[in-house]
Structures are given as structure tokens and as C-alpha cells.
Design a protein around this motif. Sequence first.
Motif, PDB file in Angstrom:
ATOM      1  N   MET A 204      20.607 -17.853  57.160  1.00  0.00           N
ATOM      2  CA  MET A 204      21.039 -17.188  56.498  1.00  0.00           C
ATOM      3  C   MET A 204      22.341 -17.440  56.290  1.00  0.00           C
ATOM      4  SD  MET A 204      19.850 -16.992  53.285  1.00  0.00           S
ATOM      5  CE  MET A 204      21.541 -16.413  52.026  1.00  0.00           C
ATOM      6  N   ALA A 205      23.152 -18.143  55.695  1.00  0.00           N
ATOM      7  CA  ALA A 205      24.734 -18.434  56.204  1.00  0.00           C
ATOM      8  C   ALA A 205      25.228 -18.515  54.818  1.00  0.00           C
ATOM      9  CB  ALA A 205      24.631 -19.506  57.338  1.00  0.00           C
ATOM     10  N   ASP A 206      26.746 -18.010  54.879  1.00  0.00           N
ATOM     11  CA  ASP A 206      27.868 -17.801  54.040  1.00  0.00           C
ATOM     12  C   ASP A 206      28.932 -17.765  54.970  1.00  0.00           C
ATOM     13  OD1 ASP A 206      28.351 -17.507  51.485  1.00  0.00           O
ATOM     14  OD2 ASP A 206      29.216 -15.220  51.670  1.00  0.00           O
ATOM     15  N   LEU A 207      29.347 -19.790  53.832  1.00  0.00           N
ATOM     16  CA  LEU A 207      30.857 -20.340  53.905  1.00  0.00           C
ATOM     17  C   LEU A 207      31.903 -19.751  54.013  1.00  0.00           C
ATOM     18  CD1 LEU A 207      29.403 -23.335  56.445  1.00  0.00           C
ATOM     19  CD2 LEU A 207      29.111 -21.079  57.401  1.00  0.00           C
ATOM     20  N   ALA A 208      32.713 -19.423  54.872  1.00  0.00           N
ATOM     21  CA  ALA A 208      34.052 -19.378  53.567  1.00  0.00           C
ATOM     22  C   ALA A 208      35.251 -20.346  53.957  1.00  0.00           C
ATOM     23  CB  ALA A 208      34.503 -18.190  53.372  1.00  0.00           C
ATOM     24  N   GLU A 240      34.855 -24.691  56.235  1.00  0.00           N
ATOM     25  CA  GLU A 240      35.246 -23.387  56.916  1.00  0.00           C
ATOM     26  C   GLU A 240      35.833 -22.874  57.952  1.00  0.00           C
ATOM     27  OE1 GLU A 240      32.593 -25.181  58.246  1.00  0.00           O
ATOM     28  OE2 GLU A 240      31.967 -24.604  60.319  1.00  0.00           O
ATOM     29  N   ASP A 241      37.175 -21.710  57.352  1.00  0.00           N
ATOM     30  CA  ASP A 241      37.621 -21.118  58.067  1.00  0.00           C
ATOM     31  C   ASP A 241      36.794 -19.549  58.995  1.00  0.00           C
ATOM     32  OD1 ASP A 241      39.851 -22.232  57.170  1.00  0.00           O
ATOM     33  OD2 ASP A 241      40.819 -20.857  55.221  1.00  0.00           O
ATOM     34  N   THR A 242      36.038 -19.133  57.770  1.00  0.00           N
ATOM     35  CA  THR A 242      34.777 -17.541  58.247  1.00  0.00           C
ATOM     36  C   THR A 242      33.077 -18.153  58.216  1.00  0.00           C
ATOM     37  OG1 THR A 242      34.649 -16.927  56.500  1.00  0.00           O
ATOM     38  CG2 THR A 242      36.643 -16.182  57.660  1.00  0.00           C
ATOM     39  N   ALA A 243      32.588 -17.825  59.079  1.00  0.00           N
ATOM     40  CA  ALA A 243      31.001 -17.722  58.642  1.00  0.00           C
ATOM     41  C   ALA A 243      30.177 -16.692  58.987  1.00  0.00           C
ATOM     42  CB  ALA A 243      30.575 -18.815  59.388  1.00  0.00           C
ATOM     43  N   THR A 244      29.919 -15.847  57.971  1.00  0.00           N
ATOM     44  CA  THR A 244      28.698 -14.825  58.435  1.00  0.00           C
ATOM     45  C   THR A 244      27.210 -15.418  57.960  1.00  0.00           C
ATOM     46  OG1 THR A 244      29.495 -14.206  56.017  1.00  0.00           O
ATOM     47  CG2 THR A 244      30.186 -13.143  57.239  1.00  0.00           C
ATOM     48  N   ALA A 258      29.303 -12.733  63.006  1.00  0.00           N
ATOM     49  CA  ALA A 258      31.014 -13.470  61.387  1.00  0.00           C
ATOM     50  C   ALA A 258      31.464 -14.406  62.779  1.00  0.00           C
ATOM     51  CB  ALA A 258      31.493 -12.252  60.915  1.00  0.00           C
ATOM     52  N   ILE A 259      32.043 -15.958  61.984  1.00  0.00           N
ATOM     53  CA  ILE A 259      33.360 -15.837  62.929  1.00  0.00           C
ATOM     54  C   ILE A 259      33.958 -16.695  61.895  1.00  0.00           C
ATOM     55  CG2 ILE A 259      33.047 -18.575  63.911  1.00  0.00           C
ATOM     56  CD1 ILE A 259      30.018 -18.043  63.847  1.00  0.00           C
ATOM     57  N   SER A 260      35.230 -15.839  63.050  1.00  0.00           N
ATOM     58  CA  SER A 260      36.076 -16.368  62.297  1.00  0.00           C
ATOM     59  C   SER A 260      37.864 -17.255  62.764  1.00  0.00           C
ATOM     60  CB  SER A 260      36.967 -15.313  61.511  1.00  0.00           C
ATOM     61  OG  SER A 260      37.844 -15.418  61.128  1.00  0.00           O
ATOM     62  N   GLN A 261      38.599 -18.363  62.653  1.00  0.00           N
ATOM     63  CA  GLN A 261      39.793 -18.673  62.980  1.00  0.00           C
ATOM     64  C   GLN A 261      40.505 -18.493  62.178  1.00  0.00           C
ATOM     65  OE1 GLN A 261      38.506 -22.798  62.587  1.00  0.00           O
ATOM     66  NE2 GLN A 261      37.943 -22.865  64.811  1.00  0.00           N
TER      67      GLN A 261
END
Length: 396
Positions: A204-208, A240-244, A258-261
Motif C-alpha cells: 500500500m504505497a503513497d508517492l509524493a 516521486e521524491d518520497t515514498a511511504t 519510508a524512502i526519500s531523496q
Amino acid sequence: MKRTSEIGAAVVGSGFIGTVHVEALRRLGVQVHGLLGSSPERAAVRAEELGVPGSYASLGELLEDDRVEVVHVTSPNHLHHPQVREILAAGRHVVCEKPLAMTSEESADLVRLAAESGRVTAVNFNIRFYPLNQHAHELVRGGGLGDVRLITGRYFQDWLLLETDWNWRLEPDRGGALRAVGDIGSHWLDLMTFVTGQRITSVMADLATFIPTRRQPAGSVETFSTDRAAQTVEREIGTEDTATILLRFENGARGAVAISQLSPGRKNSLQYEVDGSSAAASWDSEQPDQIWIGHRERPNEILIRNPALMGPAAQVASSLPAGHVEGFADTFRSLFRAIYADIGAGAPAELPIYPVFADGHDGMLVGDAIATSARDGRWTDVARRMNPLTHLEDLR
Ligand SMILES: NC(=O)c1ccc[n+]([C@@H]2O[C@H](COP(=O)([O-])OP(=O)(O)OC[C@H]3O[C@@H](n4cnc5c(N)ncnc54)[C@H](O)[C@@H]3O)[C@@H](O)[C@H]2O)c1
């Protein structure tokens, strides 16, 4: 059985990671005969800088070099599929950087061709080869944590924090439709599958995208470069810059990552914690020579990497005595040593101890589920088409 010093290799791409490949191969005594770059001139300059004896004008020319038995592919993502195809068609072993391809159709094609070729075909998920990650894998497999229940963590970097930060990864036709997830999340997701032995079944992913417009320099930019260009062009960014992401694993374990650049101050921080029914393990790539082991009924432990205190696979992956810190570049040496043992034998082992194309393809399928979940706003299963007889993915 050939010794590594009798094996010839060439490296495609000579940027940030191509350089690390060349240096690790040298440590093993592999003969690196030449480099292929984005242009013959650039490849010649980089070969000179790195002390590599030759360079090639094209992949065709490289593959005419009979001394080259293994090709390392470290070019931008969109080139992996066509280059690996050509390399396999020429009968060479391949070590390909992650992500294996741009799409799961491409990666399925490569898995199929790899199987037909009989060559050694590895994906460079090097983080598995930090000795303490090998140790964590052995610990879980030996029941040292009990039943794995919760798998959490993050992968944070800050090098794309500013709107002036630019790299080919920001262009979907070169980097892929997923950016933070494909570039760094793929490492975390692969690592957790390796450490726990459990594949991801549902997400279940949220990309921003926090920076929808970036300023691309008029010239080319090296990965991790901090130089600022005077002339820039505005570019819209869709990746996406981030993903949760919430995760479910095949044994019923739950996870969250959580993934973030664009996390200020975090240069390359991959962290995880695996909570089992009797103990837990936690590791951070910025402190890679120690692992935390958590207990309920007795004091927690910090294991400093020590060949004398680790499992057999972790010992093999370790090249220095305890207290002599090992890091990122050392993982390439250990991974390549495992891969080149099979290359020396002429074919992959029945159960290779290094990540293979099927692992790269599985990561692409997880990526597909993440993209679908984020788009539709719902839990999404990873679409593996398992063959009930072979229990392998049916790639036809
Ligand atoms: N395993 C890891 O930890 C890790 C780390 C960084 C990058 N990577 C992967 O490695 C790959 C390269 O990333 P990078 O950071 O080194 O990028 P980079 O931009 O620093 O280097 C890419 C290189 O590819 C070359 N290139 C471009 N077009 C080419 C062509 N047609 N033929 C041959 N070479 C060509 C460029 O000249 C450059 O030298 C990517 O797939 C990336 O995901 C993996």
C-alpha cells in the motif's frame, strides 16, 4: 576452474558506480581490459584516469574483444535491457546494475534470455554483501530471531533536495517511471527479502513529488555532483521524491518503509529493523560495521563486525579483522568474489549465493505493485505468475 586473475572483463559506463566496479575487480585480480562510455572520447579519458588499459568506441567493438568474458553494465537504467541483451547474445557473462531494467516486461525478457544462455547473470544488489547483512540473513535462517513479524526501516538521501539538483534519474525515459523507489528503495526491498527470506506479497504505497519543477543545467551532470550550473532549463517532474509504503510478506509479517531523496543531512542512510518473536536485529548503512540485536529477557547486544563471531557466509564476505572498518566499496569486492567463483567454474551454481536476474525481476514486479497501489490508492498484490509445478515464475 579458472582463477580470477585469468578472467577478463570490461565495464560499460564509467561514472560514479562504474569506477567502484573497476576498483573492486582489480582487488580480485580480474583483468579489466577496457571501458565503454557515452562517447569514445569520454571512455578514453576515463580509462586513462582510472589506469584501465583500453577503451571501446561501441558495445559491438567491446564484444569483438575475445579477452572479455564478463561485462559489467553500469550505464543509466534505460540502457540495461538493450545492452544486456546484446551481451548475452554474444555469449558473455553479465553483472548488471540495479534496477535490472525499466519495466517488468524487459526484466522478464532478460530472465528468459539468461536462462537460455547458461551464462552467469548477476544483479548488483551489493548491500546484501555487507558482512553484517549476511550475518543477519544467517541469524534469521537459523531461527535466531524466532518468527519474523515486523520489518521496518527507511532509505534516505538528500542529494536531490534542491530544485537546482539534477541527474539523469529525474528523466523517466532514462531512469524509469519510479525514481526514489527504483533507485534506492529497490535496495531496501531486496535487502529485506534477502535478510528475512520472505518475499513481498502486497503493498500500500503513497508517492509524493514535492518539487514539481526543477532547473536542469544546460550541460551534463555527474551523479552526486554539487556544482551549480549558470544556465538552466525548467523541467516538470512527474516521478516521486518520497515514498511511504506498507508491506505484507509471504509468511504474514508486516512492514513499513519510508524512502526519500530529499531528507536534509541524510547522505545515504539505509536502516532496517526486523522484529521476531524472540529477538530483533537492526542495522544502518552509515554505521555498517555494527548491528544491534534486541532482547526482552536479557541485555541487548551490539555486534561489531568480527569474523570470529559471525556465521560462515558473513565470515566469507568479510575481508578485514574486527575494528578495521569495512564499507560500501568492500561490498563490491565480496559480491564479485562470489559471482566470479561461478564464472571461474564456467556456469552458475544451482543455487547462486549472489543476487541473480530473477531477483532483479522480482524487484521490478514489486515496483509495479507500488506504482499501481499509489495510483489507485489501495492495497495491491505483487503479480507473480507462479508455475504450480516448478514454483518458479512463469515467464512465457
Ligand atoms: N549498486 C549501487 O549501490 C549503485 C549505486 C549507484 C548507481 N547504481 C546504478 O548504476 C547505474 C549508473 O549509475 P551512476 O550513478 O554510476 O550514474 P553516472 O551518471 O555517474 O554514470 C553513468 C555512466 O554511464 C555512461 N553512459 C551513458 N550512456 C552510455 C552508453 N550509451 N554506453 C555506455 N556508457 C554510457 C556515462 O558516460 C557515465 O559514465 C544506474 O543503473 C544506477 O541505478 C547502483
